[in-house]
Design a protein around this motif. Structure first.
Motif, short mmCIF file in Angstrom:
data_model
loop_
_atom_site.label_atom_id
_atom_site.label_comp_id
_atom_site.label_asym_id
_atom_site.label_seq_id
_atom_site.Cartn_x
_atom_site.Cartn_y
_atom_site.Cartn_z
N PHE A 159 0.81 -1.22 0.00
CA PHE A 159 0.00 0.00 0.00
C PHE A 159 0.85 1.28 0.00
O PHE A 159 0.66 2.17 -0.82
N GLY A 160 1.80 1.34 0.91
CA GLY A 160 2.66 2.53 1.01
C GLY A 160 3.38 2.79 -0.30
O GLY A 160 3.38 3.92 -0.81
N LYS A 161 3.96 1.74 -0.87
CA LYS A 161 4.71 1.89 -2.12
C LYS A 161 3.83 2.42 -3.24
O LYS A 161 4.24 3.28 -4.02
N ALA A 221 -9.58 12.55 -6.37
CA ALA A 221 -9.08 11.22 -5.98
C ALA A 221 -7.59 11.05 -6.23
O ALA A 221 -6.95 10.17 -5.66
N SER A 222 -7.00 11.91 -7.06
CA SER A 222 -5.58 11.71 -7.40
C SER A 222 -4.64 12.15 -6.27
O SER A 222 -3.46 11.87 -6.30
N VAL A 223 -5.18 12.87 -5.28
CA VAL A 223 -4.32 13.32 -4.19
C VAL A 223 -4.06 12.17 -3.21
O VAL A 223 -4.98 11.61 -2.64
N VAL A 224 -2.80 11.79 -3.07
CA VAL A 224 -2.45 10.76 -2.08
C VAL A 224 -1.32 11.21 -1.15
O VAL A 224 -1.14 10.67 -0.09
N ARG A 225 -0.56 12.26 -1.57
CA ARG A 225 0.63 12.75 -0.84
C ARG A 225 1.76 11.72 -0.88
O ARG A 225 1.52 10.51 -0.93
N GLY A 226 2.99 12.24 -0.82
CA GLY A 226 4.16 11.38 -1.06
C GLY A 226 4.82 10.78 0.16
O GLY A 226 5.94 10.30 0.07
N LEU A 227 4.16 10.83 1.31
CA LEU A 227 4.75 10.22 2.50
C LEU A 227 4.01 8.94 2.85
O LEU A 227 2.79 8.87 2.75
N TYR A 239 3.28 7.47 5.58
CA TYR A 239 2.56 7.26 6.84
C TYR A 239 1.10 7.70 6.89
O TYR A 239 0.43 7.47 7.89
N TYR A 240 0.60 8.34 5.84
CA TYR A 240 -0.80 8.76 5.91
C TYR A 240 -1.74 7.58 5.87
O TYR A 240 -1.50 6.59 5.18
N CYS A 257 0.97 23.50 0.25
CA CYS A 257 0.99 22.85 1.56
C CYS A 257 0.33 21.49 1.41
O CYS A 257 -0.28 21.22 0.38
N GLY A 258 0.46 20.65 2.40
CA GLY A 258 -0.16 19.34 2.32
C GLY A 258 -0.19 18.67 3.67
O GLY A 258 0.63 18.98 4.54
N GLY A 259 -1.15 17.78 3.83
CA GLY A 259 -1.22 17.10 5.12
C GLY A 259 -2.24 15.99 5.09
O GLY A 259 -2.72 15.59 4.02
N GLY A 260 -2.54 15.50 6.27
CA GLY A 260 -3.50 14.42 6.35
C GLY A 260 -3.41 13.71 7.68
O GLY A 260 -2.73 14.15 8.60
N ARG A 261 -4.11 12.60 7.74
CA ARG A 261 -4.18 11.82 8.97
C ARG A 261 -3.12 10.72 8.95
O ARG A 261 -2.91 10.08 7.94
#
Lengths: 506, 506
Positions: free
Chosen positions: A267-269, A348-354, A356-357, A375-379
């Motif tokens: 999933f992370g990859k 839907a294309s926003v997933v962020r590149g880290l 841990y979300y 800027c960017g963030g999430g849970r």
């Protein structure tokens, strides 16, 4: 304390002073007292005056006949006067802008009841090494310190936050609302004008879970975080016609991957690959996804879902029962209550590149699509357990200092910030400089800023300096007035001028 | 935007949600709604409640049945939760103290008309390598970056200042009055409780030469710098009975060394050795001085001169004609005008440990002699030419954030700083949380800080939180009042309580 010195010392020292000027004494800086009619008295004009004073050697005088021997003879070298590639100096004008920006970061954080924290800029490398193939990992400024520890200049602030929260454990009262403004480092290739350091404003809420209540009416932390970014934009003059937020949830992707029985550990990859969707060709994305083991069919489906820009459409595809839909609906409903629904849109294309979300993810973008994400963030409800701690529900965002400045430039919204000093104080005679010091001390004691003229300078020079530093008043200490215990005050905006007793000056 | 999705996707996704809780969906955080009677609701009490909710697995629940696979299965490791050795985290209470200290650094700098600047924390290593055997050199945090450049975390700010001044050249108007507050790094052995990073407040004046005038009455920049440090001490409650400045001039040493025909290029080295006079045994000092080539006679004389604590005595030895005496006399006379002569004393042993000083040197010390130097500085008229630039007369000081905090502790002067939030806003019913958001947004728009309660919590919990964050008012949004468009305001200091229309709330 009776040093019975060898008489040779005091005897032999004195005669040597006769020729000290030419051999061992420090070079004098021959700054002419006369005001010369140059536009502004700059460093270079000063240097050239010096060198002609020195007999026109033309080397600026800095090293001719100089003392301070260890410096000159041992260490002379021509250094690179630029900061290391990808880094910045902050001369006064840039520092004023940085302080202006940070002031608004801090003010918004304060208005939202957040407490400021910070962490070391140098952290253990292990804190940043995740195995999902994040760009960040290959860009670490890492090295071995003198104690053979692997350390790195932090590329982001969130892992340090997680570390500190685990460390503090029992002593913390939840929920935590913390913010930080810290410098972060990434060794990126210097293409596309990117720098290798930036400052990042982070706000994080720990201890508030995502949707938890059957009524579905819980206020979610993500909505509060986005509200704070909107408040920041508004303060600096940015509107919803300039920027927007793309919002999605990592659960969208999860639900699709589950359908194709994609192993959980991919999933992370997959998120990291998808994050690059707007940056590299689509065929390359497909190739990378395929390399993780996804079937071509799964990849096609995935890319289809990611192209969805409407929550209704997403609901048609995923069904209404999933958590992704419920979370997103709630967030959009709350955005209305907060008054910023015009600012956000589903994408839907926003997933962020880290890696841990785990839930809602969002990113701020300029509507002209000229710039990178603002800027960017999430849970990130699982980050703490990856470090061996107990998980705590968490979400946050990072907001860099670079893209927003570019946007403000684009929009003509950069503030004009100049040095402003309340008073410039100047003695008109050599022997009154002590009095000028007294005047300066008195005014500073009353909270007024004072630029004290530290040399004998002609009045014309003083007026020019007063203009340059935007002084409000010029205080002149002259003999005639001082005999009456008075100084001359000139209000520079109006030209008004009066004499006043020193103890009445305020 | 018409994604013709494979029907398999939407069909197959739905049934899977039936068992999503147990297999793939994120674990819910089961935070009990009932207020339990623990003193304060901490992170650890939360964790233990969670684990019993999860069936008493006793592992805190963080990793049981969790998703977020790449994080859990690939990357789990127990990290060290402490910051790297010698570095600090700044949790909120420490950050408040740091901000308090920096605020006073900035305020004093502003009152003296100084402009703030900053430089990269990562600089080219060459900027810090001097050949005088400074302690600083062996303590560099240096490494090779990914582009094979030798870089270092800055151990001090002055070389970066010099670099920037050379770079800016013609565009700068002299005199410059600049200040900076920057983090500096030294890889020291962790004996004596020293840390490896600290923040340093620097103020520098460039373009004002030392004594230049025949009348000898020029205000010197050094006097202004010391005045600013005194102003800082006074602001934070430190008096002249707590601290003092030892003042000398490097020219004292020069005049002695010349007398013994010591080669000029040894001057820097000798200064570095002498700076250690209070830190290492005197025999070691002598041995090191001897190793530079100084005769035993010269060493004895030198040590005798360095023990002088009176300007009159120094004048007897060196004679009245030298620059050292003239500079020092002037400085002491100006200190009187500035009103801080009680704070300063002559002490020939002060030389400072950096090679680049050329004139007046000073250091702040606590009169109880329990701590290391609080601050230090001096004149460095030759630094720019060692980097290949034209020299500019310069002086400045560095003031660390560590020793001063120790001193404030010793003196019982540490301020009590606590989080203070204007309002805490809480909805009493699930469906009023949107209204609570509106209330928070309104108050924040008027500049008031608001802690918005983001979950459904019992009133008792809310009052405890209000007390913890020192909220002035509690705003409750309840059904009965909201039907009239009103909210309840409780002033927490007085207990006063009233209802008010939302649009009248301010």
């Amino acid at each position: 304390m009776p040093p019975l010195l060898n008489p040779r010392l005091s005897l032999s020292l004195k005669p040597l002073f006769l020729f000290s000027q030419s051999s061992f004494a420090p070079r004098k800086f021959q700054i002419p007292r006369q005001f010369v009619s140059v536009k502004s008295r700059t460093f270079s004009s000063l240097a050239s005056e010096q060198s002609s004073d020195n007999g026109g050697t033309g080397v600026g005088g800095g090293r001719s006949g100089a003392l301070s021997p260890s410096l000159v003879t041992e260490d002379f070298q021509r250094i690179d006067v630029n900061p290391p590639k990808g880094t910045r100096d902050f001369p006064p004008e840039d520092m004023r802008l940085r302080n202006w920006l940070f002031h608004h970061f801090r003010e918004v954080s304060r208005l939202f009841g957040f407490e400021e924290v910070d962490y070391p800029v140098l952290e253990s490398e292990a804190l940043f090494i995740r195995k999902a193939g994040e760009e960040i990992r290959d860009q670490l400024y890492c090295f071995e310190d003198r104690g053979n520890r692997r350390v790195a200049l932090r590329p982001e602030l969130t892992p340090s936050l997680a570390r500190l929260v685990i460390q503090k454990g029992k002593s913390l009262s939840l929920p935590l609302k913390w913010f930080a403004i810290g410098q972060c480092w990434r060794y990126e290739r210097m293409t596309r004008g990117r720098r290798r350091e930036h400052y990042q404003w982070n706000m994080d809420i720990l201890g508030v879970p995502e949707v938890t209540d059957i009524s579905g009416s819980i206020l979610i932390a993500e909505a509060e975080l986005m509200a704070s970014i909107v408040a920041f934009f508004k303060r600096i003059g940015i509107t919803e016609s300039d920027v927007g937020f793309k919002v999605s949830s990592r659960k969208v992707l999860q639900e699709v991957l589950r359908c194709y029985s994609v192993p959980e550990n991919l999933f992370g990859k997959v998120c990291i690959i998808i994050d690059k969707i707007e940056k590299i060709p689509i065929d390359e994305i497909k190739r990378e996804l395929n390399a993780t083991g996804l079937s071509e069919e799964a990849i096609e489906e995935l890319l289809q879902v990611l192209s969805i820009k409407s929550l209704t459409k997403l609901e048609e595809i995923l069904g209404g029962a999933g958590e992704a839909i419920a979370d997103l609906k709630q967030l959009f409903s709350l955005a209305e209550k907060f008054g910023y629904s015009e600012w956000i849109q589903f994408d839907a294309s926003v997933v962020r590149g880290l890696a841990y979300y785990t839930g809602i993810v969002f990113e701020g973008f300029d509507r002209d699509r000229k710039l990178r994400a603002i800027c960017g963030g999430g849970r990130y409800d699982r980050l703490l357990s990856t470090f061996g701690g107990d998980d705590v529900p968490a979400c946050g965002f990072g907001f860099g200092d670079a893209v927003i400045i570019e946007l403000l430039k684009e929009k003509g919204l950069l503030p004009e910030l100049s040095l402003e000093v309340d008073n410039i104080v100047c003695a008109l005679d050599h022997d009154l400089q002590g009095v000028a010091a007294t005047v300066a001390t008195k005014l500073r004691g009353e909270g007024q800023s004072v630029d004290l003229v530290l040399e004998n300078k002609p009045l014309k020079w003083v007026f020019k300096r007063a203009a340059r530093i935007n002084a409000q008043r010029l205080i002149l200490v002259g003999n005639t007035e001082w005999q009456k215990g008075m100084v001359v005050v000139k209000v520079l905006s109006s030209g008004e001028q009066y004499e006043i007793k020193l103890d009445e000056l305020e």
